[in-house]
Design a protein around this motif. Structure first.
Motif, PDB file in Angstrom:
ATOM      1  N   VAL A  26       0.851  -1.180   0.000  1.00 26.14           N
ATOM      2  CA  VAL A  26       0.000   0.000   0.000  1.00 26.14           C
ATOM      3  C   VAL A  26       0.889   1.233   0.000  1.00 26.14           C
ATOM      4  O   VAL A  26       1.616   1.478   0.964  1.00 26.14           O
ATOM      5  N   GLU A  27       0.800   1.999  -1.080  1.00 24.83           N
ATOM      6  CA  GLU A  27       1.593   3.212  -1.219  1.00 24.83           C
ATOM      7  C   GLU A  27       0.820   4.422  -0.682  1.00 24.83           C
ATOM      8  O   GLU A  27      -0.408   4.479  -0.788  1.00 24.83           O
ATOM      9  N   SER A  28       1.548   5.389  -0.131  1.00 20.82           N
ATOM     10  CA  SER A  28       0.919   6.605   0.387  1.00 20.82           C
ATOM     11  C   SER A  28       1.928   7.748   0.371  1.00 20.82           C
ATOM     12  O   SER A  28       3.124   7.519   0.171  1.00 20.82           O
ATOM     13  N   ILE A  72       8.524   2.367  -8.837  1.00 19.71           N
ATOM     14  CA  ILE A  72       8.283   2.563 -10.255  1.00 19.71           C
ATOM     15  C   ILE A  72       7.238   3.652 -10.396  1.00 19.71           C
ATOM     16  O   ILE A  72       6.525   3.955  -9.437  1.00 19.71           O
ATOM     17  N   ARG A  73       7.148   4.268 -11.560  1.00 21.69           N
ATOM     18  CA  ARG A  73       6.170   5.339 -11.748  1.00 21.69           C
ATOM     19  C   ARG A  73       5.596   5.264 -13.152  1.00 21.69           C
ATOM     20  O   ARG A  73       6.169   4.646 -14.054  1.00 21.69           O
ATOM     21  N   GLN A  74       4.476   5.942 -13.303  1.00 20.89           N
ATOM     22  CA  GLN A  74       3.818   6.016 -14.598  1.00 20.89           C
ATOM     23  C   GLN A  74       3.326   7.436 -14.823  1.00 20.89           C
ATOM     24  O   GLN A  74       2.418   7.883 -14.112  1.00 20.89           O
ATOM     25  N   MET A  92       1.884   8.557 -11.286  1.00 22.00           N
ATOM     26  CA  MET A  92       1.486   7.629 -10.222  1.00 22.00           C
ATOM     27  C   MET A  92       2.721   6.839  -9.823  1.00 22.00           C
ATOM     28  O   MET A  92       3.420   6.302 -10.682  1.00 22.00           O
ATOM     29  N   TYR A  93       2.976   6.793  -8.534  1.00 20.43           N
ATOM     30  CA  TYR A  93       4.146   6.095  -8.017  1.00 20.43           C
ATOM     31  C   TYR A  93       3.720   4.809  -7.327  1.00 20.43           C
ATOM     32  O   TYR A  93       2.792   4.801  -6.509  1.00 20.43           O
ATOM     33  N   GLY A  97      -0.944   2.516  -5.912  1.00 20.73           N
ATOM     34  CA  GLY A  97      -0.152   3.696  -6.218  1.00 20.73           C
ATOM     35  C   GLY A  97      -0.556   4.930  -5.438  1.00 20.73           C
ATOM     36  O   GLY A  97      -1.619   4.972  -4.801  1.00 20.73           O
ATOM     37  N   THR A  98       0.316   5.932  -5.490  1.00 21.59           N
ATOM     38  CA  THR A  98       0.035   7.227  -4.883  1.00 21.59           C
ATOM     39  C   THR A  98       0.407   8.306  -5.908  1.00 21.59           C
ATOM     40  O   THR A  98       1.473   8.245  -6.514  1.00 21.59           O
TER      41      THR A  98
END
Length: 123
Positions: A5-7, A37-39, A93-94, A116-117
């Motif tokens: 869980v990303e925050s 990773i990111r988008q 989004m990370y 993602g966060t």
């Protein structure tokens, strides 16, 4: 089952900072390397950074070297990414994702990423 869980994301101005967190469960966190990773909007997934299982070794994509810092707290099963000197091109989004092994050279298991966060850098 791997669960992360990303925050910590948000809307910031260029030059500002954020600290992202990734809470992990469902596997022996201290035995595996981890990744961020990111988008970016309209683009594919981009690997950003990795850290080995002990937190001793790290790697970064060239575009974030000197600005981002990956770290981990194995006692808390938590991965972090400190983002400094943020630029508009860091918007996206990370996600965090588990590695297949302990080393930073282990492959990234992209399918283990969470929801993602969102990080938005804009003036």
């Amino acid at each position: 089952e791997v669960h992360v869980v990303e925050s910590g994301g948000g809307l910031v101005q260029p030059g500002e900072s954020l600290r992202l967190s990734c809470a992990a469960s469902g596997f022996t966190f201290s035995s595996y390397g981890m990744n961020w990773i990111r988008q970016a909007p309209g683009k594919g997934l981009e690997w950003v950074s990795s850290i080995d299982s002990n937190g001793f070794y790290t790697h970064y994509v060239d575009s974030v070297k000197g600005r981002f810092t990956i770290s981990r707290d194995n006692a808390k099963n938590t991965l972090y990414l400190q983002l400094n000197s943020l630029k508009p091109e860091d918007t996206g989004m990370y996600y965090c994702a588990k590695s297949s092994g302990a080393s930073t050279y282990s492959s990234t298991e992209y399918h283990t990423r969470g929801q993602g966060t969102q990080v938005t850098v804009s003036s």
